[in-house]
Write a protein that holds these residues in place. Structure first.
Motif, PDB file in Angstrom:
ATOM      1  N   ASN A   1     -49.549  22.262  -9.794  1.00 49.73           N
ATOM      2  CA  ASN A   1     -48.415  21.713 -10.576  1.00 49.73           C
ATOM      3  C   ASN A   1     -48.763  21.018 -11.915  1.00 49.73           C
ATOM      4  O   ASN A   1     -48.143  20.122 -12.386  1.00 49.73           O
ATOM      5  CB  ASN A   1     -47.632  20.986  -9.720  1.00 49.73           C
ATOM      6  CG  ASN A   1     -46.960  21.551  -8.538  1.00 49.73           C
ATOM      7  OD1 ASN A   1     -46.279  22.525  -8.744  1.00 49.73           O
ATOM      8  ND2 ASN A   1     -47.155  20.886  -7.530  1.00 49.73           N
ATOM      9  N   PHE A   2     -50.070  21.679 -12.672  1.00 50.19           N
ATOM     10  CA  PHE A   2     -50.509  20.928 -13.691  1.00 50.19           C
ATOM     11  C   PHE A   2     -51.191  21.822 -14.745  1.00 50.19           C
ATOM     12  O   PHE A   2     -51.930  22.585 -14.072  1.00 50.19           O
ATOM     13  CB  PHE A   2     -51.385  19.685 -13.280  1.00 50.19           C
ATOM     14  CG  PHE A   2     -51.639  18.782 -14.481  1.00 50.19           C
ATOM     15  CD1 PHE A   2     -50.676  17.534 -14.413  1.00 50.19           C
ATOM     16  CD2 PHE A   2     -52.677  19.114 -15.345  1.00 50.19           C
ATOM     17  CE1 PHE A   2     -50.939  16.897 -15.500  1.00 50.19           C
ATOM     18  CE2 PHE A   2     -52.932  18.203 -16.249  1.00 50.19           C
ATOM     19  CZ  PHE A   2     -51.817  17.012 -16.436  1.00 50.19           C
ATOM     20  N   TYR A   3     -50.815  22.073 -15.962  1.00 53.39           N
ATOM     21  CA  TYR A   3     -51.182  22.903 -16.892  1.00 53.39           C
ATOM     22  C   TYR A   3     -52.070  22.240 -17.806  1.00 53.39           C
ATOM     23  O   TYR A   3     -51.715  20.991 -18.263  1.00 53.39           O
ATOM     24  CB  TYR A   3     -49.973  23.382 -17.826  1.00 53.39           C
ATOM     25  CG  TYR A   3     -50.492  24.128 -19.026  1.00 53.39           C
ATOM     26  CD1 TYR A   3     -51.361  25.203 -19.103  1.00 53.39           C
ATOM     27  CD2 TYR A   3     -50.183  23.624 -20.486  1.00 53.39           C
ATOM     28  CE1 TYR A   3     -51.309  26.021 -20.225  1.00 53.39           C
ATOM     29  CE2 TYR A   3     -50.440  24.225 -21.471  1.00 53.39           C
ATOM     30  CZ  TYR A   3     -51.097  25.256 -21.469  1.00 53.39           C
ATOM     31  OH  TYR A   3     -51.537  26.018 -22.599  1.00 53.39           O
ATOM     32  N   ILE A   4     -53.243  22.678 -18.158  1.00 53.85           N
ATOM     33  CA  ILE A   4     -54.161  21.884 -19.025  1.00 53.85           C
ATOM     34  C   ILE A   4     -54.224  22.607 -20.415  1.00 53.85           C
ATOM     35  O   ILE A   4     -54.552  23.691 -20.356  1.00 53.85           O
ATOM     36  CB  ILE A   4     -55.808  21.992 -18.556  1.00 53.85           C
ATOM     37  CG1 ILE A   4     -55.624  21.318 -17.085  1.00 53.85           C
ATOM     38  CG2 ILE A   4     -56.652  21.015 -19.261  1.00 53.85           C
ATOM     39  CD1 ILE A   4     -57.059  21.442 -16.495  1.00 53.85           C
ATOM     40  N   ASN A   5     -53.503  21.932 -21.315  1.00 53.99           N
ATOM     41  CA  ASN A   5     -53.845  22.702 -22.749  1.00 53.99           C
ATOM     42  C   ASN A   5     -55.177  22.679 -23.227  1.00 53.99           C
ATOM     43  O   ASN A   5     -56.041  21.844 -22.901  1.00 53.99           O
ATOM     44  CB  ASN A   5     -53.111  21.687 -23.658  1.00 53.99           C
ATOM     45  CG  ASN A   5     -53.053  22.204 -25.181  1.00 53.99           C
ATOM     46  OD1 ASN A   5     -54.151  22.448 -25.703  1.00 53.99           O
ATOM     47  ND2 ASN A   5     -51.828  23.242 -25.405  1.00 53.99           N
ATOM     48  N   PRO A   6     -55.646  23.843 -23.747  1.00 56.43           N
ATOM     49  CA  PRO A   6     -57.023  24.067 -24.106  1.00 56.43           C
ATOM     50  C   PRO A   6     -57.485  23.241 -25.076  1.00 56.43           C
ATOM     51  O   PRO A   6     -58.731  22.987 -25.002  1.00 56.43           O
ATOM     52  CB  PRO A   6     -57.102  25.623 -24.868  1.00 56.43           C
ATOM     53  CG  PRO A   6     -55.561  26.148 -24.537  1.00 56.43           C
ATOM     54  CD  PRO A   6     -54.685  24.932 -24.044  1.00 56.43           C
ATOM     55  N   CYS A   7     -56.635  22.599 -25.950  1.00 60.10           N
ATOM     56  CA  CYS A   7     -57.334  21.685 -26.856  1.00 60.10           C
ATOM     57  C   CYS A   7     -57.820  20.438 -26.033  1.00 60.10           C
ATOM     58  O   CYS A   7     -58.785  19.936 -26.303  1.00 60.10           O
ATOM     59  CB  CYS A   7     -56.236  21.110 -27.690  1.00 60.10           C
ATOM     60  SG  CYS A   7     -55.621  22.516 -28.696  1.00 60.10           S
ATOM     61  N   ASP A   8     -56.870  20.092 -24.774  1.00 61.52           N
ATOM     62  CA  ASP A   8     -57.212  18.848 -24.032  1.00 61.52           C
ATOM     63  C   ASP A   8     -58.570  19.260 -23.342  1.00 61.52           C
ATOM     64  O   ASP A   8     -59.449  18.385 -23.043  1.00 61.52           O
ATOM     65  CB  ASP A   8     -56.166  18.627 -23.225  1.00 61.52           C
ATOM     66  CG  ASP A   8     -54.870  17.793 -23.853  1.00 61.52           C
ATOM     67  OD1 ASP A   8     -55.330  17.451 -25.029  1.00 61.52           O
ATOM     68  OD2 ASP A   8     -53.852  17.581 -23.197  1.00 61.52           O
TER      69      ASP A   8
ATOM     70  N   ASN B   1     -52.378  33.168 -20.493  1.00 65.29           N
ATOM     71  CA  ASN B   1     -51.695  31.937 -20.814  1.00 65.29           C
ATOM     72  C   ASN B   1     -50.479  31.885 -19.808  1.00 65.29           C
ATOM     73  O   ASN B   1     -50.365  32.687 -18.982  1.00 65.29           O
ATOM     74  CB  ASN B   1     -50.967  32.278 -22.544  1.00 65.29           C
ATOM     75  CG  ASN B   1     -50.347  33.580 -22.342  1.00 65.29           C
ATOM     76  OD1 ASN B   1     -49.698  34.027 -21.651  1.00 65.29           O
ATOM     77  ND2 ASN B   1     -50.541  34.091 -23.684  1.00 65.29           N
ATOM     78  N   LEU B   2     -49.418  30.912 -20.150  1.00 61.58           N
ATOM     79  CA  LEU B   2     -48.459  30.871 -19.019  1.00 61.58           C
ATOM     80  C   LEU B   2     -47.547  32.133 -18.938  1.00 61.58           C
ATOM     81  O   LEU B   2     -46.984  32.283 -17.882  1.00 61.58           O
ATOM     82  CB  LEU B   2     -47.799  29.487 -19.272  1.00 61.58           C
ATOM     83  CG  LEU B   2     -48.532  28.083 -19.095  1.00 61.58           C
ATOM     84  CD1 LEU B   2     -47.800  27.048 -19.656  1.00 61.58           C
ATOM     85  CD2 LEU B   2     -48.933  28.048 -17.829  1.00 61.58           C
TER      86      LEU B   2
ATOM     87  N   ARG C   1     -62.107  34.185 -22.796  1.00 66.20           N
ATOM     88  CA  ARG C   1     -60.813  33.023 -22.854  1.00 66.20           C
ATOM     89  C   ARG C   1     -60.900  32.638 -21.104  1.00 66.20           C
ATOM     90  O   ARG C   1     -61.255  33.363 -20.532  1.00 66.20           O
ATOM     91  CB  ARG C   1     -59.741  33.605 -23.370  1.00 66.20           C
ATOM     92  CG  ARG C   1     -59.626  34.226 -24.734  1.00 66.20           C
ATOM     93  CD  ARG C   1     -58.259  34.631 -25.119  1.00 66.20           C
ATOM     94  NE  ARG C   1     -58.304  34.851 -26.538  1.00 66.20           N
ATOM     95  CZ  ARG C   1     -57.346  34.964 -27.394  1.00 66.20           C
ATOM     96  NH1 ARG C   1     -56.302  34.512 -26.860  1.00 66.20           N
ATOM     97  NH2 ARG C   1     -57.382  35.429 -28.555  1.00 66.20           N
ATOM     98  N   ASN C   2     -60.311  31.518 -21.362  1.00 71.78           N
ATOM     99  CA  ASN C   2     -60.015  30.708 -20.200  1.00 71.78           C
ATOM    100  C   ASN C   2     -58.808  30.050 -20.229  1.00 71.78           C
ATOM    101  O   ASN C   2     -58.231  29.503 -21.229  1.00 71.78           O
ATOM    102  CB  ASN C   2     -61.215  29.987 -19.537  1.00 71.78           C
ATOM    103  CG  ASN C   2     -61.094  28.477 -20.276  1.00 71.78           C
ATOM    104  OD1 ASN C   2     -60.489  27.667 -19.839  1.00 71.78           O
ATOM    105  ND2 ASN C   2     -61.773  28.568 -21.647  1.00 71.78           N
ATOM    106  N   MET C   3     -57.872  30.282 -19.194  1.00 70.49           N
ATOM    107  CA  MET C   3     -56.956  28.957 -18.779  1.00 70.49           C
ATOM    108  C   MET C   3     -57.249  28.530 -17.705  1.00 70.49           C
ATOM    109  O   MET C   3     -57.568  29.016 -16.405  1.00 70.49           O
ATOM    110  CB  MET C   3     -55.647  29.961 -18.921  1.00 70.49           C
ATOM    111  CG  MET C   3     -54.227  28.914 -18.437  1.00 70.49           C
ATOM    112  SD  MET C   3     -52.994  29.514 -18.363  1.00 70.49           S
ATOM    113  CE  MET C   3     -52.792  30.581 -17.105  1.00 70.49           C
ATOM    114  N   VAL C   4     -56.871  27.073 -17.402  1.00 70.48           N
ATOM    115  CA  VAL C   4     -57.371  26.349 -16.350  1.00 70.48           C
ATOM    116  C   VAL C   4     -55.969  25.614 -15.819  1.00 70.48           C
ATOM    117  O   VAL C   4     -55.421  25.097 -16.750  1.00 70.48           O
ATOM    118  CB  VAL C   4     -58.552  25.364 -16.493  1.00 70.48           C
ATOM    119  CG1 VAL C   4     -59.898  26.217 -16.204  1.00 70.48           C
ATOM    120  CG2 VAL C   4     -58.457  24.828 -17.460  1.00 70.48           C
ATOM    121  N   LEU C   5     -55.653  25.439 -14.506  1.00 72.32           N
ATOM    122  CA  LEU C   5     -54.455  24.952 -14.151  1.00 72.32           C
ATOM    123  C   LEU C   5     -54.784  23.906 -12.923  1.00 72.32           C
ATOM    124  O   LEU C   5     -55.710  24.495 -12.020  1.00 72.32           O
ATOM    125  CB  LEU C   5     -53.274  26.143 -13.460  1.00 72.32           C
ATOM    126  CG  LEU C   5     -53.150  27.143 -14.557  1.00 72.32           C
ATOM    127  CD1 LEU C   5     -52.123  28.231 -13.987  1.00 72.32           C
ATOM    128  CD2 LEU C   5     -52.060  26.324 -15.729  1.00 72.32           C
TER     129      LEU C   5
END
Ligand code: VG1
Ligand code: CO
Length: 552
Positions: free
Chosen positions: A293-300, A257-258, A286-290
């Motif tokens: 300069n942009f964060y993608i919320n997991p729900c999105d 996470n951030l 789990r995954n976080m994707v960025l």
């Protein structure tokens, strides 16, 4: 073939072996108590008995105590009569890879050793769970049976034998059992290659102007990411950082996470920011994707993958339906409506997706907690999500931020945040939830008068319960939901994966369809809901905290 004698060891039952959201998670020191691990393993074997003639998959995320536990379980599996045990080399198998191996080799299930995103080390956390023949986490009916077994257990079976060499591929026969040390990566990597357009993705890297970083956080996914991203897809060496699994995850918190993946976050910020960044957790699910300069919320992320599934070879024929855990935002619901496919709302935890996937009712599913997956295995899958995004970028030839903004333009934006209050007093947390539940019937119609929330009204509230549409099993008390007249929703629940005190999770989301308001800061966009949440539940009063420990 060596002759061995099975030993029946007398043991004392423990009363605290009830599996939580995802298996049994405790401090390593608790697992090191005499008989603690053995009791749980024997309880699993008793539940799925008879074991004779069956195959079992065994592996874990490599954390402290992984190797010792694997040796104990191998000896017990032999004594319990399994005919075949497939063990990941070095005792390693990511959670999605274990699911893949169970399915591919048609075993009766597998034991996965992991405490996922919780820290590792002698004073940190360890965990164990059983997955069934579909490759998915045991459903509640089975975990309840396992728990009942742990309460009455008096004996466990094992053998006297030397430790098995875990670091060499090959097979070994002990009594009736063949122990096979398998490559932990290959079956999984082959599956990924069969699902995505690897040629399109390779061309991203060939041109040399696309920069990617994958942060494995010194957890299990390092070898998987190196094989797939660097070797098979041709991303430059060094694309995978923190790629060597360590027993203590390098002292970090393997939670993508951030807050915890700050090294990666820094690489995706500023003028020289990379194009795409991703991280996964302790056990790789789990995954976080960025983006740049942009964060993608997991729900999105779940909503966007669903809306674009037809770009991916594995889903080009269409998807049957989707599911999300209850606290996950309703972004994916809007996509499902537009696509005219069903959308299911399940309790938190991957075990609730299993029946829907097995029955073919859904193809994709996900959770707000950085978990996304599909019917290719029966676990959430971190690297799969990253490859899905890469494939999308390669096909659409657009930066991540454009893909997300185009999605909002079409469907509107669901702002979402989760506030965690960690290690709070269990009694206080339970009392807070109890009082909140008591209030439910009187909530509808309540109007707020706070400075920011004036006029906001509660439309409905309940304690979430779920009836599985496949086997009709009922699960109650899965979190308090409060719906407001501005399209907002607040959910309160207590974590089922923590090992210290209680963790309170407060989930807040609100729909926005005014394009002028798509670029707000999430905490700002949700500030009135945040205030309402405290007014409703007395978070500060019960936790004694001024602000959450972690905001995602
Ligand atoms: C958390 C998440 C949940 C996830 C679970 C296991 O559970 O909220 O969405 O399925 O962890 O994920 P809880 O009960 O603490 O909220 V993992 O990556 O630990 O297997
Ligand atoms: Co995990």
């Amino acid at each position: 073939m060596k002759n061995i004698t099975t030993k029946e060891v007398t043991t004392q039952a423990f009363d605290d072996q009830k599996p939580g959201t995802s298996g049994l998670r405790k401090k390593v020191t608790q697992f090191q108590q005499v008989g603690y691990l053995e009791n749980f393993v024997q309880a699993v074997f008793n539940t799925i008995a008879p074991c004779a003639g069956k195959s079992l998959v065994l592996g874990g995320d490599g954390r402290f105590y992984n190797r010792e536990a694997i040796q104990v379980i191998i000896r017990m599996a032999i004594a319990n009569g399994f005919s075949h045990i497939l063990v990941g080399k070095g005792g390693i198998l990511s959670t999605p890879a274990a699911s893949c191996v169970i399915r591919k080799h048609q075993t009766c299930g597998g034991i996965i050793l992991s405490a996922s995103h919780n820290p590792g080390g002698p004073d940190e956390d360890f965990g164990i769970k059983f997955n069934g023949e579909n490759g998915g986490p045991a459903p509640e009916k089975l975990t309840d049976e396992i728990f009942q077994q742990t309460l009455s257990i008096t004996h466990y079976q094992t053998i006297d034998a030397e430790d098995v060499e875990l670091d060499q591929l090959g097979t070994l026969q002990i009594a009736q059992t063949q122990i096979e040390i398998i490559d932990p990566v290959i079956d999984y990597a082959d599956l990924m290659e069969s699902m995505f357009d690897f040629d399109a993705m390779k061309s991203l890297f060939k041109q040399g102007d696309f920069q990617l970083c994958f942060d494995a956080m010194h957890a299990v996914n390092g070898p998987y990411a190196k094989e797939i991203l660097e070797r098979r897809l041709g991303a430059p060496a060094g694309t995978v950082i923190n790629g060597v699994p360590l027993t203590d995850f390098g002292g970090g918190h393997p939670d993508p996470n951030l807050v915890h993946a700050h090294e990666l976050v820094n690489l995706l910020h500023g003028e020289d920011a990379l194009d795409f960044g991703a991280a996964s957790d302790g056990d790789g699910d789990r995954n976080m994707v960025l983006g740049k300069n942009f964060y993608i919320n997991p729900c999105d992320s779940l909503a966007i993958l669903t809306a674009n599934a037809d770009c991916i070879p594995a889903y080009s024929k269409g998807i049957s339906g989707v599911a999300r855990s209850m606290p996950t935002s309703r972004a994916v619901d809007r996509v499902a409506t537009a696509m005219n496919i069903p959308c299911y709302e399940t309790p938190t935890g991957w075990k609730f997706f299993g029946n829907l996937l097995d029955a073919g009712k859904i193809t994709l599913c996900g959770e707000e907690s950085f978990g996304t997956g599909s019917d290719h295995v029966r676990e959430k899958d971190g690297l799969w999500a990253v490859l899905f995004w890469l494939n999308l970028i390669a096909v659409k030839k657009q930066p991540v931020s454009n893909i997300v903004r185009n999605h909002w333009a079409k469907y509107g934006r669901d702002y979402f945040t989760r506030h965690d209050y960690e290690a709070v007093d269990s009694g206080d947390a339970q009392e807070m939830i109890r009082q909140l539940k008591e209030k439910i019937p009187s909530l509808p119609g309540q109007i707020f008068s706070g400075s920011q929330s004036a006029g906001l009204t509660i439309e409905s509230a309940d304690d979430f319960q779920y009836i599985d549409p496949v086997d009709n099993s009922k699960t109650t008390e899965q979190g308090v939901r409060v719906y407001l007249n501005n399209g907002g929703r607040i959910v309160f629940r207590l974590s089922g994966t923590g090992t210290q005190g209680a963790t309170l999770r407060v989930y807040l989301d609100c729909y926005q369809n005014n394009p002028d308001l798509f670029e707000q800061d999430t905490q700002e966009a949700l500030s009135e809901l945040i205030q309402v949440a405290d007014t409703l539940a007395g978070i500060k009063r019960f936790t004694g905290r001024e602000k959450p420990d972690v905001i995602t």
